[in-house]
Design a protein around this motif. Structure first.
Motif, PDB file in Angstrom:
ATOM      1  N   PRO A  96     -48.322 -49.277   5.155  1.00  0.00           N
ATOM      2  CA  PRO A  96     -48.144 -47.854   4.892  1.00  0.00           C
ATOM      3  C   PRO A  96     -48.817 -47.035   5.990  1.00  0.00           C
ATOM      4  N   THR A  97     -48.350 -45.819   6.183  1.00  0.00           N
ATOM      5  CA  THR A  97     -48.840 -44.997   7.295  1.00  0.00           C
ATOM      6  C   THR A  97     -50.146 -44.313   6.902  1.00  0.00           C
ATOM      7  N   VAL A  98     -51.230 -45.099   6.877  1.00  0.00           N
ATOM      8  CA  VAL A  98     -52.530 -44.566   6.468  1.00  0.00           C
ATOM      9  C   VAL A  98     -53.578 -44.681   7.569  1.00  0.00           C
ATOM     10  N   THR A  99     -53.198 -45.210   8.723  1.00  0.00           N
ATOM     11  CA  THR A  99     -54.086 -45.293   9.884  1.00  0.00           C
ATOM     12  C   THR A  99     -53.276 -44.976  11.135  1.00  0.00           C
ATOM     13  N   VAL A 100     -53.980 -44.726  12.227  1.00  0.00           N
ATOM     14  CA  VAL A 100     -53.302 -44.472  13.504  1.00  0.00           C
ATOM     15  C   VAL A 100     -52.531 -45.709  13.947  1.00  0.00           C
ATOM     16  N   ASP A 101     -53.110 -46.880  13.761  1.00  0.00           N
ATOM     17  CA  ASP A 101     -52.405 -48.105  14.142  1.00  0.00           C
ATOM     18  C   ASP A 101     -51.109 -48.261  13.346  1.00  0.00           C
ATOM     19  N   ALA A 102     -51.144 -47.935  12.052  1.00  0.00           N
ATOM     20  CA  ALA A 102     -49.941 -48.044  11.232  1.00  0.00           C
ATOM     21  C   ALA A 102     -48.883 -47.044  11.684  1.00  0.00           C
ATOM     22  N   LEU A 103     -49.309 -45.852  12.103  1.00  0.00           N
ATOM     23  CA  LEU A 103     -48.362 -44.872  12.633  1.00  0.00           C
ATOM     24  C   LEU A 103     -47.686 -45.421  13.886  1.00  0.00           C
ATOM     25  N   ARG A 104     -48.452 -46.079  14.751  1.00  0.00           N
ATOM     26  CA  ARG A 104     -47.863 -46.672  15.952  1.00  0.00           C
ATOM     27  C   ARG A 104     -46.823 -47.733  15.585  1.00  0.00           C
ATOM     28  N   VAL A 105     -47.119 -48.537  14.578  1.00  0.00           N
ATOM     29  CA  VAL A 105     -46.167 -49.551  14.119  1.00  0.00           C
ATOM     30  C   VAL A 105     -44.878 -48.883  13.630  1.00  0.00           C
ATOM     31  N   LYS A 106     -45.027 -47.815  12.864  1.00  0.00           N
ATOM     32  CA  LYS A 106     -43.862 -47.097  12.335  1.00  0.00           C
ATOM     33  C   LYS A 106     -43.027 -46.511  13.468  1.00  0.00           C
ATOM     34  N   ARG A 107     -43.674 -45.907  14.430  1.00  0.00           N
ATOM     35  CA  ARG A 107     -42.940 -45.301  15.541  1.00  0.00           C
ATOM     36  C   ARG A 107     -42.223 -46.360  16.380  1.00  0.00           C
ATOM     37  N   ASP A 127     -59.173 -45.880   0.215  1.00  0.00           N
ATOM     38  CA  ASP A 127     -59.941 -46.618   1.220  1.00  0.00           C
ATOM     39  C   ASP A 127     -59.776 -46.085   2.640  1.00  0.00           C
ATOM     40  N   HIS A 128     -58.951 -45.043   2.837  1.00  0.00           N
ATOM     41  CA  HIS A 128     -58.684 -44.571   4.198  1.00  0.00           C
ATOM     42  C   HIS A 128     -58.858 -43.066   4.350  1.00  0.00           C
ATOM     43  N   LEU A 129     -59.676 -42.458   3.520  1.00  0.00           N
ATOM     44  CA  LEU A 129     -59.905 -41.023   3.665  1.00  0.00           C
ATOM     45  C   LEU A 129     -60.619 -40.713   4.974  1.00  0.00           C
ATOM     46  N   ALA A 130     -61.399 -41.640   5.468  1.00  0.00           N
ATOM     47  CA  ALA A 130     -62.083 -41.431   6.751  1.00  0.00           C
ATOM     48  C   ALA A 130     -61.109 -41.449   7.927  1.00  0.00           C
ATOM     49  N   ASP A 131     -59.881 -41.927   7.706  1.00  0.00           N
ATOM     50  CA  ASP A 131     -58.877 -41.982   8.779  1.00  0.00           C
ATOM     51  C   ASP A 131     -58.034 -40.715   8.872  1.00  0.00           C
ATOM     52  N   LEU A 132     -58.184 -39.781   7.930  1.00  0.00           N
ATOM     53  CA  LEU A 132     -57.270 -38.647   7.871  1.00  0.00           C
ATOM     54  C   LEU A 132     -57.311 -37.798   9.139  1.00  0.00           C
ATOM     55  N   ALA A 133     -58.477 -37.475   9.613  1.00  0.00           N
ATOM     56  CA  ALA A 133     -58.581 -36.581  10.774  1.00  0.00           C
ATOM     57  C   ALA A 133     -57.931 -37.194  12.006  1.00  0.00           C
ATOM     58  N   GLY A 151     -46.225 -47.359  -7.553  1.00  0.00           N
ATOM     59  CA  GLY A 151     -45.200 -48.391  -7.673  1.00  0.00           C
ATOM     60  C   GLY A 151     -45.368 -49.524  -6.687  1.00  0.00           C
ATOM     61  N   VAL A 152     -46.213 -49.313  -5.651  1.00  0.00           N
ATOM     62  CA  VAL A 152     -46.501 -50.380  -4.689  1.00  0.00           C
ATOM     63  C   VAL A 152     -48.020 -50.495  -4.556  1.00  0.00           C
ATOM     64  N   PRO A 153     -48.556 -51.725  -4.577  1.00  0.00           N
ATOM     65  CA  PRO A 153     -50.011 -51.892  -4.655  1.00  0.00           C
ATOM     66  C   PRO A 153     -50.759 -51.429  -3.418  1.00  0.00           C
ATOM     67  N   GLU A 154     -50.110 -51.411  -2.266  1.00  0.00           N
ATOM     68  CA  GLU A 154     -50.809 -51.046  -1.031  1.00  0.00           C
ATOM     69  C   GLU A 154     -50.972 -49.530  -0.860  1.00  0.00           C
ATOM     70  N   PHE A 155     -50.495 -48.740  -1.823  1.00  0.00           N
ATOM     71  CA  PHE A 155     -50.640 -47.288  -1.737  1.00  0.00           C
ATOM     72  C   PHE A 155     -51.188 -46.776  -3.071  1.00  0.00           C
ATOM     73  N   PRO A 156     -52.499 -47.000  -3.324  1.00  0.00           N
ATOM     74  CA  PRO A 156     -53.088 -46.633  -4.617  1.00  0.00           C
ATOM     75  C   PRO A 156     -53.284 -45.122  -4.743  1.00  0.00           C
ATOM     76  N   PRO A 157     -53.430 -44.637  -5.974  1.00  0.00           N
ATOM     77  CA  PRO A 157     -53.591 -43.202  -6.215  1.00  0.00           C
ATOM     78  C   PRO A 157     -55.019 -42.727  -5.968  1.00  0.00           C
ATOM     79  N   LEU A 158     -55.150 -41.413  -5.853  1.00  0.00           N
ATOM     80  CA  LEU A 158     -56.455 -40.758  -5.790  1.00  0.00           C
ATOM     81  C   LEU A 158     -56.841 -40.277  -7.173  1.00  0.00           C
ATOM     82  N   ASP A 159     -58.116 -40.441  -7.517  1.00  0.00           N
ATOM     83  CA  ASP A 159     -58.616 -39.799  -8.732  1.00  0.00           C
ATOM     84  C   ASP A 159     -59.007 -38.364  -8.391  1.00  0.00           C
TER      85      ASP A 159
END
Length: 437
Positions: A96-107, A127-133, A151-159
């Protein structure tokens, strides 16, 4: 005048309304909108000329779940449906697109495959709030978060605490899937749509939207409520706007045109989350759209393999929740909008200009000097019956099969160049900080 392209139509849909005009293009942008008789060019006659639609809610799923959908098939469907820009959601792909590396993979996965322009949302997960900026600086247009199981385990919700932490981390637009898990019930194994719909009541949306608005008040963040289906949330949103909160709202073609009363037993092609509700709720959504409380209409194109819809048993509890409608959104919404007395200018505002503005695509979604020359010749009066075999998304599963619709795309220009599904892919990869931003 040195124009690369001139398109003349007696029905050009501009921000000021519909009028006869000549749209003059130079270097990929609209250089001028002249009087219809002032400039010679390709004459579209009575075909309406629209800005290319902007769909900011598309699940492409590549890489990782490309058997569900991919960049080639999704953008072909978009092009056939008059959509010239999509923004891909961060989940259902792997990673999922939650890090810069994942964005590169998507692109990298998208490069060279896209028949329309494509941008990317990032994801906000615990687990990736520190990656947002860093992810925002890398060019995503904002961030999607779930408040319930995605619906997919690799993209959990926020409380609630995680949502506030995310909203405070970066001054970006946050797109929220707003259902409150405390209000959801376990759907029973059943072929009855009413049983599934009861498991996700309107109160789940109302409570979640109230919580999102409270978090926006506390942080000053920009929040966008995704795929609104419960009309009873509209007064909350209207009051938040009066209070000065930066909140926008979308709904989807299926909530505006389908209704629970028409869903047959076992018809799992209608399943989505939140669910399609009753006819009265549908009417109230149209009123919210007409009044401006709802800003825009986007597809939430969320395909899967036919097997995951479990049509063989018709069990709503286990079927994947999502509707693939990227190619059909324009005629689906236009058919119902016209019936309710709306005009093409309303359609363009809901499906082109406002989605572009919300995403920050300042050059998209309008026909005026300086805008990107993404244009669509649209025949609003011709009708057709939906044949799933003619759809260009990967799997021929749709709740609109056999439905009579009005409106056919007759031609499309991307950056002033004519494009067609049979031609080479000419779409660009967009970035908030670069091309097309």
């Amino acid at each position: 005048m040195g124009y690369d392209l001139v398109l003349r139509s007696r029905r050009v849909i501009t921000p000021a309304g519909e009028r006869p005009a000549a749209v003059c293009v130079r270097d990929g942008r609209i250089a001028a909108v002249e009087d219809y008789h002032a400039v010679d060019g390709q004459d579209l006659g009575e075909l309406a000329l629209l800005p290319g639609l902007v769909d900011t809610h598309v699940h492409v799923n590549e890489p990782g779940r490309t058997e569900w959908e991919g960049f080639r098939s999704a953008t072909l469907a978009a092009l056939a449906g008059g959509v010239t820009t999509i923004i891909d959601m961060p989940l259902n792909s792997l990673p999922p697109t939650v890090t810069v590396d994942a964005l590169r993979v998507k692109r990298r996965a998208a490069a060279g495959q896209c028949h329309v322009d494509v941008g990317f949302w990032g994801g906000a997960v615990p687990d990736h709030l520190a990656d947002l900026a860093a992810l925002y600086a890398a060019g995503v247009f904002g961030f999607k978060a779930f408040l319930v199981d995605s619906g997919v385990p690799e993209f959990p919700p926020l409380d609630p605490a995680g949502l506030r932490q995310a909203l405070a981390a970066v001054d970006a637009t946050f797109l929220i899937h707003a259902e409150d898990p405390a209000e959801l019930r376990v759907a029973p194994n059943s072929v009855r749509y009413a049983d599934f719909m009861a498991s996700r009541p309107p109160a789940a949306e109302r409570r979640a939207v109230a919580g999102v608005l409270d978090a926006a008040r506390a942080t000053g963040a920009r929040v966008h409520i995704l795929h609104l289906s419960a009309a009873e949330t509209l007064p909350l949103i209207a009051q938040a706007r009066r209070d000065g909160l930066r909140v926008t709202v979308e709904t989807c073609p299926h909530y505006l045109t389908l209704m629970a009363e028409d869903v047959a037993d076992g018809a799992t092609q209608f399943k989505c989350c939140p669910p399609i509700r009753g006819a009265g709720n549908r009417d109230a959504l149209w009123a919210g759209l007409a009044s401006g409380i709802i800003d825009c209409v986007v597809s939430d194109h969320s395909p899967c393999t036919p097997e995951l819809k479990h049509a063989d048993v018709g069990d709503f509890a286990t079927a994947w929740g999502g509707i693939a409608s990227l190619q059909l959104g324009l005629p689906v919404v236009w058919t119902e909008a016209r019936r309710r007395g709306h005009e093409l200018a309303d359609l363009v505002r809901w499906m082109a200009r406002r989605p572009a503005e919300i995403a920050g695509l300042s050059g998209k979604g309008r026909i005026e000097a300086g805008a990107t020359a993404d244009l669509v010749a649209f025949d609003p009066d011709t009708t057709f019956s939906v044949d799933p075999a003619l759809l260009r998304h990967r799997h021929a599963v749709t709740p609109y099969a056999g439905r009579m619709l009005a409106g056919v795309v007759r031609g499309t220009w991307l950056g002033g160049q004519p494009v067609a599904p049979s031609g080479p892919p000419r779409g660009r990869l967009l970035s908030r900080t670069g091309v097309g931003a």
